[in-house]
Structures are given as C-alpha cells and as structure tokens.
Design a protein around this motif. Structure first.
Motif, PDB file in Angstrom:
ATOM      1  N   LEU A 122       0.829  -1.208   0.000  1.00 28.76           N
ATOM      2  CA  LEU A 122       0.000   0.000   0.000  1.00 28.76           C
ATOM      3  C   LEU A 122       0.863   1.256   0.000  1.00 28.76           C
ATOM      4  N   LEU A 123       1.925   1.245   0.797  1.00 32.39           N
ATOM      5  CA  LEU A 123       2.841   2.387   0.817  1.00 32.39           C
ATOM      6  C   LEU A 123       3.537   2.552  -0.538  1.00 32.39           C
ATOM      7  N   ALA A 124       3.901   1.435  -1.153  1.00 32.90           N
ATOM      8  CA  ALA A 124       4.528   1.489  -2.486  1.00 32.90           C
ATOM      9  C   ALA A 124       3.546   2.039  -3.519  1.00 32.90           C
ATOM     10  N   ALA A 125       2.292   1.579  -3.434  1.00 34.66           N
ATOM     11  CA  ALA A 125       1.261   2.056  -4.367  1.00 34.66           C
ATOM     12  C   ALA A 125       1.025   3.551  -4.197  1.00 34.66           C
ATOM     13  N   GLN A 126       0.979   4.014  -2.938  1.00 35.77           N
ATOM     14  CA  GLN A 126       0.771   5.446  -2.683  1.00 35.77           C
ATOM     15  C   GLN A 126       1.937   6.277  -3.223  1.00 35.77           C
ATOM     16  N   ALA A 127       3.144   5.769  -3.062  1.00 36.32           N
ATOM     17  CA  ALA A 127       4.321   6.477  -3.591  1.00 36.32           C
ATOM     18  C   ALA A 127       4.244   6.594  -5.111  1.00 36.32           C
ATOM     19  N   GLN A 128       3.774   5.545  -5.764  1.00 36.79           N
ATOM     20  CA  GLN A 128       3.642   5.571  -7.229  1.00 36.79           C
ATOM     21  C   GLN A 128       2.506   6.500  -7.666  1.00 36.79           C
ATOM     22  N   ILE A 129       1.454   6.572  -6.879  1.00 36.42           N
ATOM     23  CA  ILE A 129       0.371   7.521  -7.174  1.00 36.42           C
ATOM     24  C   ILE A 129       0.895   8.947  -7.100  1.00 36.42           C
ATOM     25  N   ASP A 130       1.688   9.219  -6.058  1.00 41.24           N
ATOM     26  CA  ASP A 130       2.256  10.564  -5.876  1.00 41.24           C
ATOM     27  C   ASP A 130       3.212  10.945  -6.998  1.00 41.24           C
ATOM     28  N   SER A 131       3.800   9.939  -7.642  1.00 44.58           N
ATOM     29  CA  SER A 131       4.713  10.227  -8.756  1.00 44.58           C
ATOM     30  C   SER A 131       4.046   9.996 -10.120  1.00 44.58           C
ATOM     31  N   ASN A 132       2.703   9.849 -10.101  1.00 47.43           N
ATOM     32  CA  ASN A 132       1.892   9.700 -11.329  1.00 47.43           C
ATOM     33  C   ASN A 132       2.225   8.451 -12.134  1.00 47.43           C
ATOM     34  N   GLN A 133       2.678   7.409 -11.466  1.00 48.48           N
ATOM     35  CA  GLN A 133       2.943   6.125 -12.123  1.00 48.48           C
ATOM     36  C   GLN A 133       1.703   5.233 -11.947  1.00 48.48           C
ATOM     37  N   ILE A 134       0.696   5.469 -12.763  1.00 40.33           N
ATOM     38  CA  ILE A 134      -0.629   4.864 -12.570  1.00 40.33           C
ATOM     39  C   ILE A 134      -0.594   3.343 -12.755  1.00 40.33           C
ATOM     40  N   ILE A 135       0.060   2.883 -13.805  1.00 38.87           N
ATOM     41  CA  ILE A 135       0.084   1.444 -14.106  1.00 38.87           C
ATOM     42  C   ILE A 135       0.769   0.677 -12.978  1.00 38.87           C
ATOM     43  N   SER A 136       1.927   1.172 -12.563  1.00 45.84           N
ATOM     44  CA  SER A 136       2.669   0.522 -11.483  1.00 45.84           C
ATOM     45  C   SER A 136       1.876   0.545 -10.182  1.00 45.84           C
ATOM     46  N   ALA A 137       1.217   1.673  -9.905  1.00 48.32           N
ATOM     47  CA  ALA A 137       0.407   1.795  -8.683  1.00 48.32           C
ATOM     48  C   ALA A 137      -0.734   0.785  -8.688  1.00 48.32           C
ATOM     49  N   ASN A 138      -1.334   0.604  -9.848  1.00 47.79           N
ATOM     50  CA  ASN A 138      -2.436  -0.355  -9.967  1.00 47.79           C
ATOM     51  C   ASN A 138      -1.946  -1.786  -9.736  1.00 47.79           C
ATOM     52  N   GLN A 139      -0.779  -2.109 -10.263  1.00 47.77           N
ATOM     53  CA  GLN A 139      -0.209  -3.449 -10.072  1.00 47.77           C
ATOM     54  C   GLN A 139       0.097  -3.714  -8.603  1.00 47.77           C
ATOM     55  N   LEU A 140       0.626  -2.708  -7.925  1.00 51.80           N
ATOM     56  CA  LEU A 140       0.941  -2.842  -6.498  1.00 51.80           C
ATOM     57  C   LEU A 140      -0.328  -2.976  -5.657  1.00 51.80           C
ATOM     58  N   LEU A 141      -1.359  -2.267  -6.074  1.00 46.89           N
ATOM     59  CA  LEU A 141      -2.631  -2.347  -5.358  1.00 46.89           C
ATOM     60  C   LEU A 141      -3.256  -3.736  -5.515  1.00 46.89           C
ATOM     61  N   GLU A 142      -3.068  -4.332  -6.688  1.00 45.57           N
ATOM     62  CA  GLU A 142      -3.558  -5.699  -6.918  1.00 45.57           C
ATOM     63  C   GLU A 142      -2.823  -6.693  -6.013  1.00 45.57           C
ATOM     64  N   LYS A 143      -1.519  -6.479  -5.822  1.00 45.81           N
ATOM     65  CA  LYS A 143      -0.749  -7.346  -4.917  1.00 45.81           C
ATOM     66  C   LYS A 143      -1.226  -7.173  -3.481  1.00 45.81           C
ATOM     67  N   ALA A 144      -1.503  -5.938  -3.107  1.00 44.24           N
ATOM     68  CA  ALA A 144      -2.000  -5.666  -1.755  1.00 44.24           C
ATOM     69  C   ALA A 144      -3.360  -6.317  -1.527  1.00 44.24           C
ATOM     70  N   ALA A 145      -4.190  -6.329  -2.564  1.00 46.30           N
ATOM     71  CA  ALA A 145      -5.541  -6.903  -2.441  1.00 46.30           C
ATOM     72  C   ALA A 145      -5.498  -8.385  -2.099  1.00 46.30           C
ATOM     73  N   LYS A 146      -4.436  -9.064  -2.514  1.00 50.17           N
ATOM     74  CA  LYS A 146      -4.322 -10.507  -2.269  1.00 50.17           C
ATOM     75  C   LYS A 146      -3.979 -10.831  -0.816  1.00 50.17           C
ATOM     76  N   VAL A 147      -3.384  -9.863  -0.105  1.00 52.49           N
ATOM     77  CA  VAL A 147      -2.923 -10.148   1.264  1.00 52.49           C
ATOM     78  C   VAL A 147      -3.530  -9.207   2.303  1.00 52.49           C
ATOM     79  N   VAL A 148      -4.414  -8.304   1.860  1.00 51.20           N
ATOM     80  CA  VAL A 148      -4.981  -7.315   2.782  1.00 51.20           C
ATOM     81  C   VAL A 148      -5.885  -7.991   3.811  1.00 51.20           C
ATOM     82  N   ASP A 149      -5.806  -7.489   5.047  1.00 46.69           N
ATOM     83  CA  ASP A 149      -6.598  -8.013   6.155  1.00 46.69           C
ATOM     84  C   ASP A 149      -7.707  -7.014   6.483  1.00 46.69           C
TER      85      ASP A 149
END
Length: 299
Positions: A122-149
């Motif tokens: 989630l922190l990695a995804a937020q960092a990518q959002i802040d740097s306008n890296q949308i595709i990478s942020a989306n991929q990281l968010l998908e990884k987070a979705a698999k392990v989120v509690d």
C-alpha cells in the motif's frame, strides 16, 4: 483447479464402475527391479485416490506454512524480516526526501519479508500515485488486495480511491466514496477525497451538502473551507443558470439559509445570472439588497 479435479474424478469413476458393472474388476500389474506387484484394478484406483488425498493435504499444509508470518515460514520463503525492516526504513527516508520511485521500489522489496506485506504494498502504491505512475500503482494495489486483512481494508480503500481519482475513474470512485461516507461520515480523509471528487465532476450541490460536516470535523482550515464554500455556491448558481430555467434558480436560492441569502458575493452572482436569464426585475431587486448590505458594512 476444482474443475480439473472433477473431470479427473469422473474419469476415474468410469474406470472404476465400468469393470464393476460387467462383473470383472480387471487387474493392475507393476514390475519394478524384478519384483512383480499385482492387485485388482479397484484396489489400484482406491490407492491412487488415497495418494491424491495425501498430496492435497501436504500441499495445503505447505502453503499454510509458506503464507504464515512465523520464523519457519520466513525461512522457507528465504525471507529476512531484519532485511525487510531495513528496506522499510530506507523507503521511508526516500519518501521524506521526495524520491517516490526509490521509495516505491524499497517498499515493494520490503513486502517480501515484512510481517505486514499488505502495508508495504500500500505504501509502495501510494508512492507511485504521488509520482503519477498509474500502471505501477495499480499493479501494487492488486498485490495488496491478495494479502490485505480486515484491519487494513480501510487504508486499502483510501489508496484505491486516490488511484481512481488520479486516473479520472470518477464513476468507480463515487461508488466507493459513497460507501465510505456511509461507513465513516466524519473521517477527514474521506471528506477531503469526496470534496475532490465532487469538484472534479462539478457536483457543487454535493459539496454544499458536505460543508457542514467538514466545518465540524475541521477537515481543512476555516479560511480554506470558506474559499471552498464560496466556490461551491457560485459554481452551483452558474450551473443552475445554464438550465435556462430561472424559476429553478430562484426556488433554489430561496431555500438557502439566511447567512447565504445575506452574502454579498452570492447576491452579486445571483444578480448577474438572473440578468443573463432575462429576469431583470429580480436582478434589480437583488442589486438593491446588495446596496443595503454594503451600506451597512460601511457604517
């Protein structure tokens, strides 16, 4: 996987029931290193099914161990919690320094051995959002979705909304924001994201409806909220004037609180747009009201 298992069981069932229905079980013979093993076909099928069950149980247990956050699980996955903590610290420093790309890279690496991999993603995804890296942020968010509690779900949803807003996915963002406003109506970050969405889509009435709660919770400073309020009301007046229905604009105006009706900036906007709609008498009346208010302010 389940479909393949069902097909396999159907085929095995055919082999098992076919000879049984014909009254002849058949036989299975194995020859290994000079030794010959013979058994009925039905016994062979039962042993195969039993072996598959054992493999399934072992696979389940192995996955449980690998996915666990214990020392054994980390060792089997070649993960080092100590190294992960160091990467997490480096990522936080990079984030504070404004190096979002490096921060995202380190946060992602730290997820491999972190006790809370969802947080790292989630922190990695937020960092990518802040740097306008949308595709990478989306991929990281998908990884987070698999392990989120459950305890991380709200944070996950906030990052998801930020990504949707950054990517102009306003329809999806509205569905999620409406849900969050229903669940956490006084959460400042939810209110700020809702304001951002409503402003982006030009829903000024929604912003006006949100303002009382934003004032109560101090979502922004009072000065900033006053600016938002003025922009929302003038935007709504202009919006209603474009419908070419002066009665709708006048009806809306009369339904507003007294503090709004006595505001000179809003009255000037009303006077201008009423005049644009050909309501010169109403516009003139508004101008007289403005003169009275300005006179009171001077004296």
């Amino acid at each position: 996987m389940i479909k393949i298992l069902i097909i396999f069981l159907v085929l095995v069932g055919g082999f098992f029931l076919g000879p049984l229905l014909q009254g002849h079980q058949g036989s299975a013979i194995f020859e290994v290193a000079g030794y010959k093993i013979s058994m009925s076909f039905n016994t062979f099928v039962i042993l195969v099914l039993f072996a598959l069950l054992i493999l399934y149980i072992l696979n389940y247990l192995f996955k449980k161990i690998l996915n666990s956050k214990t020392a054994l699980g980390n060792w089997l996955r070649f993960k080092s919690p100590k190294k992960s903590r160091k990467q997490l610290e480096q990522a936080q420093i990079a984030l504070l320094e404004g190096d979002y790309q490096q921060a995202a890279k380190l946060f992602t690496k730290s997820a491999k051995g972190a006790n809370n991999s969802a947080l790292s993603y989630l922190l990695a995804a937020q960092a990518q959002i802040d740097s306008n890296q949308i595709i990478s942020a989306n991929q990281l968010l998908e990884k987070a979705a698999k392990v989120v509690d459950d305890k991380e779900l709200f944070a996950f949803q906030l990052v998801q909304v930020r990504l949707q807003l950054k990517n102009h996915e306003y329809g999806s963002a509205r569905v999620l924001i409406d849900k969050l406003l229903n669940e956490k109506p006084r959460n400042n970050e939810v209110l700020r994201l809702a304001d951002q969405l409503y402003y982006s889509v030009g829903d000024y009435q929604a912003i006006i409806d949100l303002l009382p709660t934003m004032y109560k919770t101090n979502a922004y400073s009072d000065a900033h909220l006053d600016q938002l309020k003025q922009a929302a009301y003038i935007g709504r007046i202009k919006q209603l004037s474009k419908n070419s229905d002066p009665l709708a604009l006048i009806k809306w105006w009369k339904s507003q609180p007294k503090a709004i009706l006595n505001n000179v900036a809003y009255q000037k906007a009303m006077s201008f747009y009423l005049n644009e709609l050909g309501q010169t008498a109403e516009s003139a009346k508004m101008l007289k009201s403005i003169e009275k208010l300005e006179y009171k302010e001077r004296t």
